[in-house]
Motif scaffolding. Structure first.
Motif, PDB file in Angstrom:
ATOM      1  N   ARG A   1     -17.934   0.243   6.762  1.00 19.31           N
ATOM      2  CA  ARG A   1     -17.877   0.561   5.270  1.00 19.31           C
ATOM      3  C   ARG A   1     -16.504   1.373   5.099  1.00 19.31           C
ATOM      4  O   ARG A   1     -16.558   2.330   5.274  1.00 19.31           O
ATOM      5  N   GLY A   2     -15.336   0.663   4.884  1.00 18.89           N
ATOM      6  CA  GLY A   2     -14.124   1.311   4.885  1.00 18.89           C
ATOM      7  C   GLY A   2     -13.965   1.852   3.545  1.00 18.89           C
ATOM      8  O   GLY A   2     -14.598   1.513   2.416  1.00 18.89           O
ATOM      9  N   ILE A   3     -12.737   2.631   3.361  1.00 20.65           N
ATOM     10  CA  ILE A   3     -12.458   3.405   1.862  1.00 20.65           C
ATOM     11  C   ILE A   3     -10.955   2.902   2.012  1.00 20.65           C
ATOM     12  O   ILE A   3     -10.169   2.895   2.597  1.00 20.65           O
ATOM     13  N   VAL A   4     -10.555   3.086   0.587  1.00 20.25           N
ATOM     14  CA  VAL A   4      -9.302   2.999  -0.197  1.00 20.25           C
ATOM     15  C   VAL A   4      -9.191   4.292  -1.200  1.00 20.25           C
ATOM     16  O   VAL A   4     -10.055   4.386  -2.030  1.00 20.25           O
ATOM     17  N   PHE A   5      -8.266   5.095  -0.854  1.00 24.43           N
ATOM     18  CA  PHE A   5      -7.841   6.119  -1.688  1.00 24.43           C
ATOM     19  C   PHE A   5      -6.627   6.488  -2.098  1.00 24.43           C
ATOM     20  O   PHE A   5      -5.558   5.725  -1.149  1.00 24.43           O
ATOM     21  N   ALA A   6      -6.097   7.223  -3.015  1.00 23.61           N
ATOM     22  CA  ALA A   6      -4.684   7.202  -3.424  1.00 23.61           C
ATOM     23  C   ALA A   6      -4.358   8.633  -3.152  1.00 23.61           C
ATOM     24  O   ALA A   6      -4.890   9.694  -3.275  1.00 23.61           O
ATOM     25  N   LEU A   7      -3.142   8.708  -2.273  1.00 18.19           N
ATOM     26  CA  LEU A   7      -2.384  10.069  -1.965  1.00 18.19           C
ATOM     27  C   LEU A   7      -2.389  11.121  -3.455  1.00 18.19           C
ATOM     28  O   LEU A   7      -2.590  12.302  -3.132  1.00 18.19           O
ATOM     29  N   VAL A   8      -2.110  10.680  -4.448  1.00 17.77           N
ATOM     30  CA  VAL A   8      -2.140  11.645  -5.615  1.00 17.77           C
ATOM     31  C   VAL A   8      -3.462  12.164  -5.899  1.00 17.77           C
ATOM     32  O   VAL A   8      -3.640  13.284  -6.380  1.00 17.77           O
TER      33      VAL A   8
ATOM     34  N   LEU B   1       0.954  -1.157   0.035  1.00 23.43           N
ATOM     35  CA  LEU B   1      -0.038   0.030   0.077  1.00 23.43           C
ATOM     36  C   LEU B   1       0.801   1.315   0.097  1.00 23.43           C
ATOM     37  O   LEU B   1       0.699   2.228  -0.728  1.00 23.43           O
ATOM     38  N   ASN B   2       1.627   1.394   0.942  1.00 16.52           N
ATOM     39  CA  ASN B   2       2.840   2.421   1.200  1.00 16.52           C
ATOM     40  C   ASN B   2       3.290   2.756  -0.336  1.00 16.52           C
ATOM     41  O   ASN B   2       3.628   3.792  -0.859  1.00 16.52           O
ATOM     42  N   ALA B   3       4.094   1.508  -0.919  1.00 16.31           N
ATOM     43  CA  ALA B   3       4.681   1.821  -2.245  1.00 16.31           C
ATOM     44  C   ALA B   3       3.817   2.353  -3.361  1.00 16.31           C
ATOM     45  O   ALA B   3       4.232   2.911  -4.227  1.00 16.31           O
ATOM     46  N   ALA B   4       2.555   1.871  -3.369  1.00 13.53           N
ATOM     47  CA  ALA B   4       1.670   2.300  -4.183  1.00 13.53           C
ATOM     48  C   ALA B   4       0.802   3.730  -3.930  1.00 13.53           C
ATOM     49  O   ALA B   4       0.165   4.106  -4.884  1.00 13.53           O
ATOM     50  N   GLY B   5       1.241   4.213  -2.798  1.00 20.66           N
ATOM     51  CA  GLY B   5       0.693   5.397  -2.380  1.00 20.66           C
ATOM     52  C   GLY B   5      -0.786   5.419  -2.123  1.00 20.66           C
ATOM     53  O   GLY B   5      -1.741   6.344  -2.122  1.00 20.66           O
ATOM     54  N   LEU B   6      -1.293   4.129  -1.834  1.00 21.60           N
ATOM     55  CA  LEU B   6      -2.566   3.941  -1.412  1.00 21.60           C
ATOM     56  C   LEU B   6      -2.774   4.170   0.257  1.00 21.60           C
ATOM     57  O   LEU B   6      -2.066   3.733   0.920  1.00 21.60           O
ATOM     58  N   VAL B   7      -4.027   4.455   0.532  1.00 19.38           N
ATOM     59  CA  VAL B   7      -4.531   4.748   2.073  1.00 19.38           C
ATOM     60  C   VAL B   7      -5.686   3.939   2.279  1.00 19.38           C
ATOM     61  O   VAL B   7      -6.620   4.102   1.591  1.00 19.38           O
ATOM     62  N   VAL B   8      -5.791   2.994   3.410  1.00 20.77           N
ATOM     63  CA  VAL B   8      -6.829   2.430   3.707  1.00 20.77           C
ATOM     64  C   VAL B   8      -7.675   2.904   4.898  1.00 20.77           C
ATOM     65  O   VAL B   8      -6.702   3.182   6.071  1.00 20.77           O
ATOM     66  N   VAL B   9      -8.800   3.390   5.104  1.00 24.45           N
ATOM     67  CA  VAL B   9      -9.478   3.812   6.167  1.00 24.45           C
ATOM     68  C   VAL B   9     -10.229   2.981   6.743  1.00 24.45           C
ATOM     69  O   VAL B   9     -11.322   2.349   5.865  1.00 24.45           O
TER      70      VAL B   9
END
Length: 145
Positions: free
Chosen positions: A131-138, A30-38
């Protein structure tokens, strides 16, 4: 990890049991891809894993603010003048993520944000919990301090 997109991660996480545990391999991917799980934990925490590793107390709901530098600290917890200056530089560009406590039938936690994201379901003993979310830092604003 086959599909390192927000949709792919959300699909892989959908149905994960509470309490959510993100293993080190997934966290690194996730970190390498710039993704965040909430996702939510207990009745008071909004958890961030991946490119942001943090948590925020949101008892009975609350709002987190994020930018590419990560999660903004809570204003009342900042004492240092230089940290305050950084906060006031970042806050106008930061994007809110609202943690909603028991606002949707069947879920303890749901989230509302304008950040493009994919959703996944956390279950507790087979019943919906969050219901969690996944988003990209970009997809959140870049800030220069």
């Amino acid at each position: 990890m086959n599909n390192i997109t927000r949709e792919g991660i959300a699909a892989e996480l959908s149905g994960i049991e509470y309490p959510v545990r993100i293993n080190q391999a997934l966290s690194d991917a996730l970190n390498a891809a710039g993704l965040v799980v909430v996702f939510g934990a207990s009745d008071d925490l909004m958890e961030f894993r991946g490119a942001i590793y943090d948590e925020l107390c949101v008892y009975d709901g609350g709002t987190a603010y994020v930018d590419r530098l990560g999660l903004l600290p809570e204003r009342e917890n900042i004492d240092d003048d230089s940290d305050l200056q950084a906060y006031f530089t970042r806050k106008p560009k930061a994007v809110p993520i609202e943690a909603l406590w028991c606002k949707e039938d069947g879920y303890s936690w749901t989230y509302d944000t304008t950040i493009p994201h994919a959703s996944f379901e956390v279950v507790d003993d087979g019943y919906p919990y969050c219901r969690g979310i996944v988003f990209a830092l970009v997809d959140v604003p870049e800030v220069t301090l």
